[in-house]
Design an enzyme around this catalytic site. Structure first.
Site, mmCIF file in Angstrom:
data_model
loop_
_atom_site.group_PDB
_atom_site.id
_atom_site.type_symbol
_atom_site.label_atom_id
_atom_site.label_comp_id
_atom_site.label_asym_id
_atom_site.label_seq_id
_atom_site.Cartn_x
_atom_site.Cartn_y
_atom_site.Cartn_z
ATOM 1 N N GLU A 138 40.793 39.824 -29.045
ATOM 2 C CA GLU A 138 40.077 39.183 -30.141
ATOM 3 C C GLU A 138 38.696 38.716 -29.708
ATOM 4 O OE1 GLU A 138 40.947 34.933 -31.216
ATOM 5 O OE2 GLU A 138 42.839 35.439 -30.236
ATOM 6 N N ARG B 198 34.412 27.537 -33.063
ATOM 7 C CA ARG B 198 34.469 28.986 -33.214
ATOM 8 C C ARG B 198 34.639 29.429 -34.660
ATOM 9 N NH1 ARG B 198 39.084 31.168 -29.814
ATOM 10 N NH2 ARG B 198 38.188 33.193 -30.284
ATOM 11 N N ARG C 93 37.134 36.459 -36.991
ATOM 12 C CA ARG C 93 37.362 37.196 -35.744
ATOM 13 C C ARG C 93 37.296 38.693 -36.007
ATOM 14 N NH1 ARG C 93 37.430 32.536 -34.695
ATOM 15 N NH2 ARG C 93 38.901 31.321 -33.485
ATOM 16 N N HIS D 272 41.019 33.517 -40.153
ATOM 17 C CA HIS D 272 41.861 33.205 -38.988
ATOM 18 C C HIS D 272 43.260 33.799 -39.090
ATOM 19 C CE1 HIS D 272 43.495 30.727 -35.608
ATOM 20 N NE2 HIS D 272 42.283 31.001 -35.159
#
Length: 154
Positions: free
Chosen positions: A113, A124, A128, A143
């Site tokens: 990831e 963050r 992703r 997420h």
């Protein structure tokens, strides 16, 4: 007493009708946008082309989207991955275990990831890109609640 019984029966019927309506509305297919986490912008999700339900080429069953339709930060992350880094976050390149089972099942360690920067987030964030050993790439704006299969070169 008799009036209370009728009132309770009416309330029960109303609850059943509302519940049935919710079930039916959630099972109907149609243009649906992926969930957008609170505090994020709609730009987190890819922009869909007119072929909104393009089949994924990897057999994942996930909606396939061209890399060009991803948010600019996701395209930046794809470029970093292509160059092999350097990555801005220490967790970039960590094993993604696919606990959610939304991606095709592969052996442990198959997926890695990488963080997609989210403007305005101090950490963050939720976005992703997940990359498989075979080069298959997936984008999640939320997420790991949902994924899109990335079509590169598009």
């Amino acid at each position: 007493m008799r009036g209370i019984g009728r009132l309770l029966a009416l309330a029960a019927v109303l609850v059943l009708v509302v519940g049935l309506g919710m079930v039916l509305s959630s099972t109907q297919e149609g243009p649906v946008s992926p969930p957008v986490p609170a505090g994020s912008t709609a730009a987190s999700a890819p922009v869909r082309s007119t072929a909104a339900s393009a089949p994924a080429v990897d057999g994942s069953g996930l909606e396939a989207v061209p890399a060009s339709s991803l948010p600019p930060e996701a395209r930046e992350t794809l470029a970093l991955i292509a160059r092999g880094g350097p990555y801005p976050y220490s967790r970039d390149g960590a094993v993604f275990s696919n606990f959610e089972r939304l991606l095709p099942r592969k052996p442990s360690g198959y997926y890695k990831e990488f963080t997609v920067r989210t403007p305005g987030e101090s950490d963050r964030g939720a976005r992703r890109i997940v990359v498989g050993e075979s080069g298959d790439k997936y984008y999640t704006p939320d997420h790991y609640d949902s994924f899109f299969h990335i079509l590169e070169g598009k």
